[in-house]
Motif scaffolding. Structure first.
Motif, mmCIF file in Angstrom:
data_model
loop_
_atom_site.group_PDB
_atom_site.id
_atom_site.type_symbol
_atom_site.label_atom_id
_atom_site.label_comp_id
_atom_site.label_asym_id
_atom_site.label_seq_id
_atom_site.Cartn_x
_atom_site.Cartn_y
_atom_site.Cartn_z
ATOM 1 N N MET A 51 87.958 31.571 49.683
ATOM 2 C CA MET A 51 87.119 30.382 49.826
ATOM 3 C C MET A 51 87.277 29.806 51.237
ATOM 4 N N ALA A 52 86.220 29.187 51.712
ATOM 5 C CA ALA A 52 86.261 28.562 53.039
ATOM 6 C C ALA A 52 85.497 27.249 52.990
ATOM 7 N N LYS A 53 86.056 26.218 53.600
ATOM 8 C CA LYS A 53 85.336 24.946 53.706
ATOM 9 C C LYS A 53 84.132 25.166 54.623
ATOM 10 N N THR A 54 82.983 24.725 54.149
ATOM 11 C CA THR A 54 81.717 25.007 54.827
ATOM 12 C C THR A 54 80.822 23.777 54.778
ATOM 13 N N ILE A 55 80.106 23.511 55.871
ATOM 14 C CA ILE A 55 79.133 22.425 55.903
ATOM 15 C C ILE A 55 77.763 22.991 55.528
ATOM 16 N N ILE A 56 77.121 22.405 54.520
ATOM 17 C CA ILE A 56 75.787 22.829 54.116
ATOM 18 C C ILE A 56 74.852 21.620 54.070
ATOM 19 N N ILE A 57 73.554 21.911 54.004
ATOM 20 C CA ILE A 57 72.562 20.887 53.684
ATOM 21 C C ILE A 57 71.744 21.394 52.501
ATOM 22 N N GLU A 58 71.331 20.475 51.642
ATOM 23 C CA GLU A 58 70.476 20.834 50.503
ATOM 24 C C GLU A 58 69.079 20.255 50.652
ATOM 25 N N ALA A 59 68.857 19.503 51.719
ATOM 26 C CA ALA A 59 67.540 18.972 52.053
ATOM 27 C C ALA A 59 67.560 18.598 53.526
ATOM 28 N N HIS A 60 66.410 18.651 54.172
ATOM 29 C CA HIS A 60 66.320 18.209 55.563
ATOM 30 C C HIS A 60 66.444 16.689 55.629
ATOM 31 N N GLY A 61 66.999 16.201 56.755
ATOM 32 C CA GLY A 61 67.149 14.756 56.913
ATOM 33 C C GLY A 61 68.080 14.421 58.049
ATOM 34 N N GLY A 62 68.652 13.216 57.996
ATOM 35 C CA GLY A 62 69.576 12.761 59.014
ATOM 36 C C GLY A 62 70.969 13.322 58.802
ATOM 37 N N PRO A 63 71.944 12.879 59.603
ATOM 38 C CA PRO A 63 73.307 13.378 59.466
ATOM 39 C C PRO A 63 73.905 13.194 58.069
ATOM 40 N N GLU A 64 73.357 12.254 57.303
ATOM 41 C CA GLU A 64 73.898 12.010 55.962
ATOM 42 C C GLU A 64 73.724 13.199 55.020
ATOM 43 N N VAL A 65 72.837 14.145 55.339
ATOM 44 C CA VAL A 65 72.632 15.296 54.448
ATOM 45 C C VAL A 65 73.701 16.363 54.640
ATOM 46 N N LEU A 66 74.529 16.254 55.670
ATOM 47 C CA LEU A 66 75.589 17.232 55.918
ATOM 48 C C LEU A 66 76.704 17.043 54.901
ATOM 49 N N THR A 67 77.034 18.100 54.168
ATOM 50 C CA THR A 67 77.991 18.023 53.061
ATOM 51 C C THR A 67 79.037 19.111 53.199
ATOM 52 N N LEU A 68 80.303 18.754 52.982
ATOM 53 C CA LEU A 68 81.411 19.709 53.033
ATOM 54 C C LEU A 68 81.672 20.271 51.634
ATOM 55 N N VAL A 69 81.629 21.603 51.505
ATOM 56 C CA VAL A 69 81.860 22.263 50.217
ATOM 57 C C VAL A 69 82.801 23.445 50.422
ATOM 58 N N ASP A 70 83.319 23.974 49.330
ATOM 59 C CA ASP A 70 84.077 25.230 49.359
ATOM 60 C C ASP A 70 83.145 26.361 48.929
ATOM 61 N N ARG A 71 83.124 27.432 49.716
ATOM 62 C CA ARG A 71 82.252 28.567 49.411
ATOM 63 C C ARG A 71 83.049 29.862 49.505
ATOM 64 N N PRO A 72 82.732 30.832 48.652
ATOM 65 C CA PRO A 72 83.389 32.140 48.768
ATOM 66 C C PRO A 72 82.966 32.844 50.046
ATOM 67 N N VAL A 73 83.882 33.638 50.611
ATOM 68 C CA VAL A 73 83.596 34.317 51.868
ATOM 69 C C VAL A 73 83.200 35.772 51.644
ATOM 70 N N GLY A 74 83.995 36.520 50.887
ATOM 71 C CA GLY A 74 83.666 37.915 50.608
ATOM 72 C C GLY A 74 84.091 38.862 51.713
ATOM 73 N N ASP A 75 83.684 40.118 51.551
ATOM 74 C CA ASP A 75 84.036 41.176 52.485
ATOM 75 C C ASP A 75 82.798 41.635 53.255
ATOM 76 N N PRO A 76 82.996 42.113 54.479
ATOM 77 C CA PRO A 76 81.839 42.554 55.274
ATOM 78 C C PRO A 76 81.250 43.862 54.770
ATOM 79 N N GLY A 77 79.926 43.950 54.831
ATOM 80 C CA GLY A 77 79.232 45.188 54.540
ATOM 81 C C GLY A 77 79.000 45.976 55.816
#
Length: 323
Positions: free
Chosen positions: A1-27
């Motif tokens: 897992m890696a802490k990642t900044i995502i957005i779920e809608a376009h907008g101002g800086p308030e849409v930036l959200t910190l989440v944990d996401r799986p990283v996986g292996d390279p193909g």
């Protein structure tokens, strides 16, 4: 897992959200990289706001540096444990670690820090293509460069000085003008208080400049055209103040002007071109011709404040996110 900044809608800086996401292996053709520092750029704001639309949810960020953790089949220019940096067409750099295409990831020389690598790749390779791949430039030519106290601008001032190109800088305050001059601009114009096209003509004896390099967009467009000499080249490579308004080609006819709207990611799309542009940039930094200014640092979790500062024109030089 890696802490990642995502957005779920376009907008101002308030849409930036910190989440944990799986990283996986390279193909095949991919690597996994663990970031040490991440670069902040106006393109991130354009994507967040919707000026450059993205499919949701979306991870932001185009620039970072770190250590290669895993290498997929077919990748030959990188190996596990390598120091690396990139500016990439695929967003997702606002994270602790990611899997990504390897073609635009470049080995980072030992003489350049991770923070410098994260702060320089997108901005520095932009300067490289502006000066060497967009229109012929030679020692003695004159360039008008807008927003010259920003991350791209300070590199451009130094790059021009190293190649004997006369650079006239614009910036939005006296302090920013002074910073541009300290870094190699020959003249600086405060466009918050001066009529910059008029001042350009005064500085060039009424001739105008050979090339304008403009990342500001809407508010500087007409003044940039007015600053060019006959047969001059207008390079519009950003839209910090909003997109350039529609215009008639007939507006260029009076001085037979040329206009182009290039992007970095077109130039670095081919693997060999990307690596060559990066090597040229690294050589400029390692030789001392260019010093990377990192004037703001924000923890990854404080990315909203970083975007607010960038959009409010409160930054100088480069801004990085730390992990």
């Amino acid at each position: 897992m890696a802490k990642t900044i995502i957005i779920e809608a376009h907008g101002g800086p308030e849409v930036l959200t910190l989440v944990d996401r799986p990283v996986g292996d390279p193909g095949p053709g991919e690597i996994r990289i663990r970031h040490k520092a991440i670069g902040l750029n106006f393109i991130d704001c354009y994507q967040r706001s919707g000026l450059y639309p993205m499919q949701m949810p979306a991870a932001l960020g185009r620039e970072a540096a770190g250590i290669v953790e895993a290498v997929g089949e077919g990748v030959t220019h990188l190996k596990v444990g390598d120091r690396a940096a990139y500016a990439a067409a695929v967003s997702g750099a606002y994270c602790e670690a990611r899997v990504m295409p390897a073609a635009q990831v470049c080995p980072l020389p030992e003489g350049i820090s991770f923070e410098e690598g994260a702060a320089m790749m997108l901005k520095g390779m932009t300067v490289e293509y502006l000066f060497h791949r967009t229109t012929p430039l030679k020692a003695g030519d004159t360039v008008l460069f807008h927003a010259a106290a920003g991350g791209v601008g300070l590199i451009a001032c130094q790059w021009a000085r190293s190649e004997g190109i006369h650079l006239i800088a614009t910036a939005g305050s006296a302090a920013k003008c002074a910073l541009a001059l300290e870094n190699g601009a020959e003249q600086a114009i405060n466009y918050a208080t001066e009529d910059f096209p008029k001042r350009v003509m005064e500085l060039t004896g009424g001739k105008g400049v050979d090339v304008v390099m403009d990342s500001v967009g809407a508010t500087t467009w007409q003044g940039s055209l007015d600053s060019l000499r006959p047969l001059g080249m207008m390079i519009s490579f950003g839209s910090a103040s909003g997109p350039v308004p529609a215009f008639s080609l007939a507006a260029l006819a009076g001085k037979s002007l040329k206009v182009t709207r290039p992007t970095l990611f077109t130039h670095i799309g081919p693997h060999e071109a990307c690596q060559a542009i990066a090597r040229h940039l690294f050589d400029k930094v390692l030789s001392g011709d260019v010093r990377i200014h990192i004037d703001q640092r924000f923890p990854l979790a404080e990315v909203r404040a970083a975007h607010e500062a960038l959009e409010a024109r409160k930054t100088t030089g480069s801004t990085i996110l730390t992990v």
